[in-house]
Design a protein around this motif. Structure first.
Motif, PDB file in Angstrom:
ATOM      1  N   LEU A  85       0.797  -1.254  -0.186  1.00  0.00           N
ATOM      2  CA  LEU A  85      -0.020   0.046  -0.132  1.00  0.00           C
ATOM      3  C   LEU A  85       0.758   1.055   0.020  1.00  0.00           C
ATOM      4  O   LEU A  85       0.622   2.088  -0.655  1.00  0.00           O
ATOM      5  N   ARG A  86       1.888   1.244   0.786  1.00  0.00           N
ATOM      6  CA  ARG A  86       2.788   2.308   1.019  1.00  0.00           C
ATOM      7  C   ARG A  86       3.598   2.707  -0.425  1.00  0.00           C
ATOM      8  O   ARG A  86       3.896   3.808  -0.598  1.00  0.00           O
ATOM      9  N   ASN A  87       3.801   1.626  -1.263  1.00  0.00           N
ATOM     10  CA  ASN A  87       4.454   1.956  -2.534  1.00  0.00           C
ATOM     11  C   ASN A  87       3.693   2.456  -3.638  1.00  0.00           C
ATOM     12  O   ASN A  87       4.070   2.634  -4.668  1.00  0.00           O
ATOM     13  N   LEU A  88       2.450   2.473  -3.375  1.00  0.00           N
ATOM     14  CA  LEU A  88       1.356   2.939  -4.484  1.00  0.00           C
ATOM     15  C   LEU A  88       1.606   4.554  -4.574  1.00  0.00           C
ATOM     16  O   LEU A  88       1.941   5.504  -3.677  1.00  0.00           O
ATOM     17  N   ASP A  89       1.486   4.931  -5.770  1.00  0.00           N
ATOM     18  CA  ASP A  89       2.000   6.632  -5.977  1.00  0.00           C
ATOM     19  C   ASP A  89       0.908   7.535  -5.410  1.00  0.00           C
ATOM     20  O   ASP A  89       1.162   8.639  -4.967  1.00  0.00           O
ATOM     21  N   GLU A  90      -0.510   6.886  -5.198  1.00  0.00           N
ATOM     22  CA  GLU A  90      -1.214   7.856  -4.502  1.00  0.00           C
ATOM     23  C   GLU A  90      -1.418   7.650  -3.160  1.00  0.00           C
ATOM     24  O   GLU A  90      -2.123   8.510  -2.694  1.00  0.00           O
ATOM     25  N   VAL A  91      -0.734   7.006  -2.370  1.00  0.00           N
ATOM     26  CA  VAL A  91      -0.683   6.885  -0.948  1.00  0.00           C
ATOM     27  C   VAL A  91       0.674   7.348  -0.489  1.00  0.00           C
ATOM     28  O   VAL A  91       2.017   7.070  -0.947  1.00  0.00           O
ATOM     29  N   GLU A  92       0.424   8.079   0.614  1.00  0.00           N
ATOM     30  CA  GLU A  92       1.492   8.857   1.204  1.00  0.00           C
ATOM     31  C   GLU A  92       2.086   8.152   2.540  1.00  0.00           C
ATOM     32  O   GLU A  92       3.467   8.192   3.010  1.00  0.00           O
ATOM     33  N   GLY A  93       1.067   7.333   3.053  1.00  0.00           N
ATOM     34  CA  GLY A  93       1.467   6.659   4.250  1.00  0.00           C
ATOM     35  C   GLY A  93       0.450   5.475   4.669  1.00  0.00           C
ATOM     36  O   GLY A  93      -0.710   5.813   4.264  1.00  0.00           O
ATOM     37  N   VAL A  94       0.783   4.606   5.681  1.00  0.00           N
ATOM     38  CA  VAL A  94      -0.397   3.987   6.083  1.00  0.00           C
ATOM     39  C   VAL A  94      -0.105   3.925   7.923  1.00  0.00           C
ATOM     40  O   VAL A  94       1.121   3.849   8.388  1.00  0.00           O
ATOM     41  N   SER A  95      -1.205   3.551   8.394  1.00  0.00           N
ATOM     42  CA  SER A  95      -1.392   3.498   9.966  1.00  0.00           C
ATOM     43  C   SER A  95      -2.119   2.376  10.564  1.00  0.00           C
ATOM     44  O   SER A  95      -3.223   2.278   9.922  1.00  0.00           O
ATOM     45  N   VAL A  96      -1.765   1.705  11.466  1.00  0.00           N
ATOM     46  CA  VAL A  96      -2.515   0.386  11.779  1.00  0.00           C
ATOM     47  C   VAL A  96      -3.033   0.800  13.342  1.00  0.00           C
ATOM     48  O   VAL A  96      -4.110   0.277  13.702  1.00  0.00           O
ATOM     49  N   ALA A  97      -2.353   1.489  14.200  1.00  0.00           N
ATOM     50  CA  ALA A  97      -2.770   1.974  15.369  1.00  0.00           C
ATOM     51  C   ALA A  97      -3.454   1.055  16.342  1.00  0.00           C
ATOM     52  O   ALA A  97      -4.866   1.166  16.619  1.00  0.00           O
ATOM     53  N   ASP A 221       1.387  -8.747  14.448  1.00  0.00           N
ATOM     54  CA  ASP A 221       1.861  -8.601  12.957  1.00  0.00           C
ATOM     55  C   ASP A 221       0.537  -8.697  11.988  1.00  0.00           C
ATOM     56  O   ASP A 221       0.671  -8.749  10.619  1.00  0.00           O
ATOM     57  N   GLU A 222      -0.561  -8.949  12.670  1.00  0.00           N
ATOM     58  CA  GLU A 222      -2.012  -9.055  11.933  1.00  0.00           C
ATOM     59  C   GLU A 222      -2.753  -7.967  12.520  1.00  0.00           C
ATOM     60  O   GLU A 222      -3.096  -7.779  13.375  1.00  0.00           O
ATOM     61  N   PHE A 223      -3.487  -7.283  11.281  1.00  0.00           N
ATOM     62  CA  PHE A 223      -4.052  -6.118  11.770  1.00  0.00           C
ATOM     63  C   PHE A 223      -5.833  -6.267  11.024  1.00  0.00           C
ATOM     64  O   PHE A 223      -5.996  -6.935   9.929  1.00  0.00           O
ATOM     65  N   SER A 224      -6.684  -5.750  11.960  1.00  0.00           N
ATOM     66  CA  SER A 224      -7.914  -5.858  11.149  1.00  0.00           C
ATOM     67  C   SER A 224      -8.315  -4.705  10.496  1.00  0.00           C
ATOM     68  O   SER A 224      -9.438  -4.713   9.895  1.00  0.00           O
ATOM     69  N   GLY A 225      -7.496  -3.540  10.560  1.00  0.00           N
ATOM     70  CA  GLY A 225      -7.849  -2.366   9.757  1.00  0.00           C
ATOM     71  C   GLY A 225      -6.524  -1.732   9.705  1.00  0.00           C
ATOM     72  O   GLY A 225      -5.559  -1.801  10.361  1.00  0.00           O
ATOM     73  N   VAL A 226      -6.606  -0.708   8.336  1.00  0.00           N
ATOM     74  CA  VAL A 226      -5.739   0.188   8.195  1.00  0.00           C
ATOM     75  C   VAL A 226      -6.132   1.384   7.839  1.00  0.00           C
ATOM     76  O   VAL A 226      -7.010   1.557   7.039  1.00  0.00           O
ATOM     77  N   THR A 227      -5.440   2.409   8.332  1.00  0.00           N
ATOM     78  CA  THR A 227      -5.821   3.936   7.692  1.00  0.00           C
ATOM     79  C   THR A 227      -4.898   4.142   6.635  1.00  0.00           C
ATOM     80  O   THR A 227      -3.647   4.329   6.807  1.00  0.00           O
ATOM     81  N   VAL A 228      -5.246   4.499   5.243  1.00  0.00           N
ATOM     82  CA  VAL A 228      -4.427   4.599   4.140  1.00  0.00           C
ATOM     83  C   VAL A 228      -4.673   6.364   4.014  1.00  0.00           C
ATOM     84  O   VAL A 228      -5.394   6.746   3.997  1.00  0.00           O
ATOM     85  N   ILE A 229      -3.289   6.680   4.113  1.00  0.00           N
ATOM     86  CA  ILE A 229      -3.224   8.356   4.044  1.00  0.00           C
ATOM     87  C   ILE A 229      -2.975   8.651   2.468  1.00  0.00           C
ATOM     88  O   ILE A 229      -1.583   8.391   1.939  1.00  0.00           O
ATOM     89  N   GLY A 230      -3.910   9.250   1.773  1.00  0.00           N
ATOM     90  CA  GLY A 230      -3.791   9.328   0.484  1.00  0.00           C
ATOM     91  C   GLY A 230      -3.076  10.771   0.031  1.00  0.00           C
ATOM     92  O   GLY A 230      -3.130  11.774   0.865  1.00  0.00           O
ATOM     93  N   ASN A 231      -2.974  10.903  -0.882  1.00  0.00           N
ATOM     94  CA  ASN A 231      -2.487  12.399  -1.376  1.00  0.00           C
ATOM     95  C   ASN A 231      -3.832  13.225  -1.367  1.00  0.00           C
ATOM     96  O   ASN A 231      -4.718  12.968  -1.982  1.00  0.00           O
TER      97      ASN A 231
END
Length: 410
Positions: A85-97, A221-231
């Motif tokens: 996900l982080r390697n996508l051009d449209e994505v600036e970062g990811v968070s699992v919190a 190391d297994e997550f039920s959700g992820v926040t994707v920070i897009g451009n």
């Protein structure tokens, strides 16, 4: 046109001849219009403030979480998914919190403590700025280093100072005690907001690399959700579609609906709907005073008809048409409510600014009323409509008076 001007002139003359009574007649209209304008402006201003704050924190963010079907199949979001996900051009970062509860002991006492196990991109979600040090890095996450970031206020609670970079926090969690080195202190937010709060005795918080907690809890190391920070310059739907494609491809789950989406736009839409409903309800309650004011206009106009029956009789005996008499009284009631409406609008705007100023000073924040030209236009039209509507009956009564009967009355 000349006749209409004459009706207006006569109406103004009659209003000025009974200033006190005319003002009391206007009072209900003034209070009703002022209340509606103030409430709608405050509601819109509050909505704008909330949207601005949410947009500052969550613009471009999309939360993707595992559905019940995915959990039953144990198709969790993995570190490999995060990297893709982080390697996508449209994505600036990811968070699992992921949050773990524990305790810590310092020279200031015993404290309950929550550890947020996250990626190096967590600061993008929290929108925090650094006062001291820096956020932990991708190398810290990759090597599972025991480092952490703490807020300025929590640092002062634990150590009595915010100059704590390089100091250690001993955390006891699930019968395991680990020492985390503080590498960064986040700055305290200056302004109070609608979407944040504090309370006495609240626990302290630190943010740590999620990899550093794997020996504390199995499955970190297994997550039920992820926040994707897009451009932020892109449509969130584009970020959502790209992110879902990566996850479905990695888990070979196209068409299975394993992953659900919630964006901040959805949250803002729900909040706006709630605020709109509350504002509309309160405005409706305030609008009842307009009804009361309209009844007051009708009452006073009926009194005016009674007082001026002899005048009406003279005019009709001299050839005045029924429509002319009716227009005269309608003009008078419309002017009374129009003047009341204008005064109400000015008072409503002044009240909205005054209340916003008081809230801003008391809550240490900036709140501006959302004054809409459309709201003012509707309020003006409505006040005139009230005058015409409630003036029809008295005007008809005056117009239908028999000249002979009118002249007989004292």
């Amino acid at each position: 046109m000349g006749n209409f001007a004459e009706y207006v002139k006569m109406a103004i003359h009659n209003i000025l001849a009974n200033k006190g009574r005319s003002f009391l007649t206007m009072l209900g209209i003034i209070i009703g219009i002022a209340s509606v304008i103030a409430i709608v402006s405050l509601g819109q201003g509050t909505t704008n403030q909330m949207n601005s704050e949410i947009d500052d924190v969550g613009a471009g963010q999309v939360y993707i979480y595992c559905s019940e079907d995915a959990m039953e199949e144990e198709e969790w979001i993995t570190p490999e998914d995060l990297e893709d996900l982080r390697n996508l051009d449209e994505v600036e970062g990811v968070s699992v919190a992921s949050t773990l509860s524990g305790e810590t002991v310092t020279g200031k006492g015993d404290f309950s403590l929550y550890m947020t196990a996250d990626t190096e991109d967590a600061w993008m979600v929290s929108n925090d700025s650094m006062k001291r040090g820096s956020y932990f890095t991708d190398a810290d996450v990759a090597e599972a280093r025991n480092v952490c970031v703490i807020s300025e206020s929590d640092a002062k609670r634990l150590f009595g100072t915010d100059d704590v970079v390089g100091m250690d926090v001993d955390v006891s969690c699930y019968d395991i005690t680990k020492s985390y080195r503080i590498v960064g202190v986040t700055a305290q937010k200056e302004n109070g907001t609608f979407v944040s709060y504090t309370y006495e005795g609240m626990p302290t918080y630190i943010t740590v690399p999620y990899t550093s907690t794997m020996d504390m809890v199995e499955g970190m190391d297994e997550f039920s959700g992820v926040t994707v920070i897009g451009n932020k310059s892109l449509d969130s739907q584009v970020v959502t579609d790209k992110s879902l494609h990566v996850l479905e491809q990695n888990h070979q789950s196209a068409g299975e609906d394993y992953f659900q989406v919630q964006s901040f736009q959805d949250v803002m839409k729900v909040l706006n709907q709630m605020m709109g409903m509350v504002t509309a309800f309160i405005s409706f309650v305030a609008g009842i005073s307009l009804l009361v004011g309209g009844i007051g206009v009708m009452n006073i106009m009926l009194v005016s008809v009674t007082e001026r029956t002899r005048e009406i009789g003279i005019r009709k005996s001299l050839g005045a048409k029924t429509s002319s008499i009716m227009m005269q009284f309608l003009a008078e009631s419309a002017i009374i409510t129009a003047i009341g409406g204008i005064i109400g609008i000015l008072l409503g705007i002044a009240a909205a600014f005054g209340i916003c100023s008081i809230i801003s000073q008391s809550q240490d924040m900036t709140l501006s009323p959302g004054i809409s030209p459309m709201t003012i236009l509707i309020a003006t039209a409505f006040s005139c409509a009230v005058g015409i509507f409630f003036g029809i009956y008295p005007a008809r009564k005056a117009a239908k008076l028999s000249p002979i009967e009118a002249l007989r009355r004292n």
